[in-house]
Motif scaffolding. Structure first.
Motif, mmCIF file in Angstrom:
data_model
loop_
_atom_site.group_PDB
_atom_site.id
_atom_site.type_symbol
_atom_site.label_atom_id
_atom_site.label_comp_id
_atom_site.label_asym_id
_atom_site.label_seq_id
_atom_site.Cartn_x
_atom_site.Cartn_y
_atom_site.Cartn_z
ATOM 1 N N PRO A 19 12.086 44.259 3.276
ATOM 2 C CA PRO A 19 12.908 44.847 4.338
ATOM 3 C C PRO A 19 12.100 45.803 5.194
ATOM 4 O O PRO A 19 11.023 46.271 4.783
ATOM 5 N N ARG A 21 11.507 49.467 6.989
ATOM 6 C CA ARG A 21 11.783 50.826 6.544
ATOM 7 C C ARG A 21 11.719 51.757 7.744
ATOM 8 O O ARG A 21 10.797 51.661 8.527
ATOM 9 N N ARG A 23 15.799 51.395 6.451
ATOM 10 C CA ARG A 23 16.633 50.204 6.465
ATOM 11 C C ARG A 23 17.343 49.991 7.800
ATOM 12 O O ARG A 23 17.506 48.859 8.249
ATOM 13 N N ASP A 165 15.186 47.930 -3.236
ATOM 14 C CA ASP A 165 15.391 47.226 -1.968
ATOM 15 C C ASP A 165 16.561 46.256 -2.009
ATOM 16 O O ASP A 165 17.225 46.038 -0.993
ATOM 17 N N HIS A 185 21.267 47.154 5.380
ATOM 18 C CA HIS A 185 20.759 47.850 6.569
ATOM 19 C C HIS A 185 21.292 49.275 6.709
ATOM 20 O O HIS A 185 20.840 50.006 7.598
#
Length: 344
Positions: A19, A21, A23, A165, A185
């Motif tokens: 993902p 960073r 999020r 994560d 997210h």
């Protein structure tokens, strides 16, 4: 409908293996009615939605549901992915190399964890009964790993970072074997902005099963059988959702898991009812939505049930155009990828 209608070519480099960073720095493609597609970011969400709208999150928590083991006293090795809890000690599971597994066999996993293969199901999965007195969750902590989607796990190993994560900030209730990835997210800072904008938040629970990763192997959607998953919506949550909609607010599902449960709980009058039980709802174009007014979701696999779901919400041609745009603009796809906001 023909399954190949939902196919598209995705370059391998568009599949996100980690993902972004932080999020909430992920990109977000806004698909709103017939308006031009808009390249935005997840942090723009509070500005796009209206005061009185409701974001509905799934509070399921991912468990370490991936196990490797062998037959007791033998050499046959098995990869096990837990799919759905049956009771305190039994789970339905998909088994790699299942042709060598027989009913009554004992499987030995790491950490001295063992399970008995009790029953083979018609889809090839097994009922596994975990032995011993410790709670199954404790046993999984000893022997299991995070069940990353196959398209990530094939490219790299699961590591300690995935424990963080692959879990949302809303995760409270153990039981999922896949994350409700649209919620990955969100950060406390983004939630603060959402609250400041007068946007409501609600949670429900759908324990996502491993069936979410299974490809549609039939040529026609009518021939595909969905696996069931357990979900709950409290009466208090249902009342608040109905009240918000009566006041003109939109119900926006954060993720297809939240959407599927809301649609399972909604009646023909667009009222959301309390829900506790299994759902195997399969949403394809032609479906009339009753429980939601929009969806925030990541980008899905070709020919998947989730690609069919978003096409049902926005129209197949509209979504194929949106995906072409996302690929051309180098959006990141799948579980660890970017987001989209779909507002019919």
């Amino acid at each position: 409908m023909r399954v190949d209608l939902f196919d598209f070519d995705l370059p391998q480099e568009r599949i996100a293996l980690r993902p972004v960073r932080p999020r909430d720095a992920a990109r977000m493609l806004l698909v709103r009615g017939n308006e031009p597609l808009a390249d935005m970011g997840v942090r723009d969400l509070p500005a796009i939605l209206n005061a009185g709208d409701v974001l509905v999150f799934n509070d399921t928590r991912v468990i370490p549901a991936q196990l490797e083991g062998h037959r007791a006293g033998g050499q046959a090795k098995f990869g096990v992915t837990l799919h759905k809890r049956i009771d305190l000690r039994r789970w339905q599971a998909f088994v790699r190399n299942s042709r060598r597994l027989k009913e009554g066999d004992q499987i030995v996993f790491g950490g001295d964890v063992t399970a008995i293969a009790q029953e083979r199901h018609v889809d090839g999965s097994f009922t596994l009964m975990f032995e011993g007195d410790e709670p199954v969750e404790v046993l999984l902590g000893k022997a299991g790993t995070m069940p990353l989607p196959p398209y990530i796990a094939r490219k790299r190993g699961v590591d300690e970072q995935d424990l963080v994560d692959y879990q949302t900030m809303f995760a409270e209730k153990d039981g999922a074997v896949a994350a409700p990835t649209a919620s990955l997210h969100f950060t406390p800072e983004l939630i603060g902005a959402i609250d400041a904008g007068g946007i409501q938040r609600e949670t429900l629970t759908l324990h996502v099963g491993a069936g979410t990763f299974l490809p549609v192997k039939t040529d026609d959607t009518d021939d595909h059988a969905m696996h069931s998953e357990f979900g709950q919506i409290s009466s208090e949550t249902a009342d608040r959702l109905n009240s918000a909609r009566a006041k003109g607010g939109r119900i926006i599902a954060v993720g297809t898991t939240a959407l599927r449960l809301l649609e399972s709980a909604a009646d023909e009058n667009r009222m959301i009812r309390p829900f506790s039980g299994d759902t195997d709802i399969f949403i394809t174009p032609g479906y009339v939505f009753k429980g939601v007014d929009g969806l925030m979701t990541n980008f899905h696999l070709p020919k998947s049930t989730l690609m069919m779901l978003v096409s049902a919400l926005m129209g197949r041609e509209r979504m194929m155009t949106a995906y072409d745009h996302a690929i051309a603009e180098e959006y990141r796809f799948y579980s660890y990828g970017d987001s989209s906001l779909l507002l019919p």
